[in-house]
Write an enzyme that holds these catalytic residues in place. Sequence first.
Site, PDB file in Angstrom:
ATOM      1  N   CYS A 381       0.889  -3.166  -7.195  1.00  0.00           N
ATOM      2  CA  CYS A 381       0.168  -4.434  -7.259  1.00  0.00           C
ATOM      3  C   CYS A 381       0.791  -5.328  -8.338  1.00  0.00           C
ATOM      4  CB  CYS A 381      -1.319  -4.183  -7.494  1.00  0.00           C
ATOM      5  SG  CYS A 381      -2.353  -5.632  -7.141  1.00  0.00           S
ATOM      6  N   HIS A 518      -2.396  -0.748  -3.028  1.00  0.00           N
ATOM      7  CA  HIS A 518      -2.783   0.356  -3.912  1.00  0.00           C
ATOM      8  C   HIS A 518      -2.743   1.680  -3.140  1.00  0.00           C
ATOM      9  CE1 HIS A 518      -4.283  -1.830  -7.510  1.00  0.00           C
ATOM     10  NE2 HIS A 518      -4.434  -2.814  -6.635  1.00  0.00           N
ATOM     11  N   GLU A 520      -2.720   4.608  -4.195  1.00  0.00           N
ATOM     12  CA  GLU A 520      -3.529   5.668  -4.812  1.00  0.00           C
ATOM     13  C   GLU A 520      -4.885   5.817  -4.140  1.00  0.00           C
ATOM     14  OE1 GLU A 520      -4.201   2.049  -7.645  1.00  0.00           O
ATOM     15  OE2 GLU A 520      -2.717   2.780  -6.202  1.00  0.00           O
TER      16      GLU A 520
END
Length: 550
Positions: A381, A518, A520
């Site tokens: 990001c 993102h 994750e």
Amino acid sequence: MKTKFIFITGGVLSSLGKGLAAASIGALLKARGLKVTIQKLDPYINVDPGTMNPFQHGEVYVTDDGAETDLDLGHYERYLGESLSQKNNYTSGSIYNRVITKERRGDYLGGTVQVIPHVTDEIKNAILGLAEDEPDVALIEIGGTVGDIEGLPFLEAIRQLRGDLGKDHCLYVHLTLVPYLKAAGEHKTKPTQHSVKELRSIGIQPDIILCRCEKAISAELKRKIALFCDVDQDAVFSSVDVDNIYEVPLRFYEEGFDQKIAIMLRLPAKNANLESWETLIHTCSHPEGQVTIGIVGKYVDLKEAYKSLHEALIHGGVANKVKVNLRYVNSEEITEANVAEKLAGCDGILVPGGFGHRGVEGKIRSIRHAREHKIPFFGICLGMQCAVIEYARNVLGLADANSEEFNELTDNKVIYLMTEWYDFRKGAVERRDASSDKGGTLRLGAYPCVVVPGTRAWDAYGAERVDERHRHRFEFNKAYFEAMAEKGLVFSGLSPDGELVEIVELPDHPWFLGCQFHPEFKSNPMRPHPLFREFIKAAKKEAMGGKKGK
């Protein structure tokens, strides 16, 4: 109604691990072949955590449908291996917002709007909404601590639900602290007794008491807690501190926690298959090496701000059979003079997402260090945006290159405000400008990304199209696309219409990749995200190459 509801409350103090407990219970029940969902009810007045300070709240977790939620939803998704949505997280603010909207619309026919029944009914509607997908079990975690004034409407709502649904469909689990006093050499149960007393004064009698403790409590102590808290002795369980949070489901299973729940709720008596969890813990406990990853950010004093990132890196380690050591580096402390010292010994450098100009220059210096010294780099990001700024300044020679977020007056805004984009979920174009509200106005949730063949991104995904979760309002300025491509920056991921840059990378580097999304948020221990897998793979190669002194 076929769905059985398990309500999880917490007492004595906060941060006992209700979220992990709920996720672990959910994992056990799913391992028994049951369909499970989980919901978090947060008592704070914010409509969602999207605009909350990470130092106060920790990470904002984003779901596929674009909901900005509590970080506990990350635990839920990682342990269940399921995608959740907006209906899995409500706050007092969102509940009151619904009630006030109905009042303004005239839905209450001029009646006096009160906490009981209007607010509590709205809470019950939010909970019962989980049953629409017909799960076998729905777990509901009540945020905060019993006794907090903000949580009273939620506790009243779940008290009423037992009467509405019947005892066979509701179970109350109370997580409490049983401290161990080293001076006395014993556990103390008084905090638990007082916590249960507080809960009972509200009208809720817990069915199961889960005791958070340093070491397992004795059978004698369980008898004492059962006696004073009016529960069965075999309904008192230990939640012992562990080195690896993924051990918790196995510990609960060893205590017979899932079996007791199955008996009390009359669930199918099928043994849990925990083979995948056992394999996971064995892999974590027997690494074939280790790597050190430097996380360069500005929220490093509160590790919860990067919770999903932390876990995704651990998952990448599992995929590569290495232990991942995380070193958090405050980006505000990084200068040209000390960047090499601050990052010495790192086998990989990661710059995570964030907002605001504070600490940005330290991130850019770290990225330059990683690029020039051939250290594996991963930008997420804002981390990708900083990588673009660094490349523009030091490779293209645009000394004033910056993001519009940090410098509105620069002549070279290589990152600028998104003013419109296509939201495929709504089937419409979204538009924003600098005057738009901050809350809920970012580009949020899962969006498709087209991956370019022959790139590192393609090698990782092995697919042409992937869906990844986003949370940003600034983007790469395509006016600089050709100039950067000519200087060697590869744009390896784009939106389907080609308008938004999703992934950038450098082909002449061991591993240098930045993504606007993102990743994750889509990693779990059983299925590590491809980009984290490949990043740790590159870091492992760096560690084995013995180049730590660079």
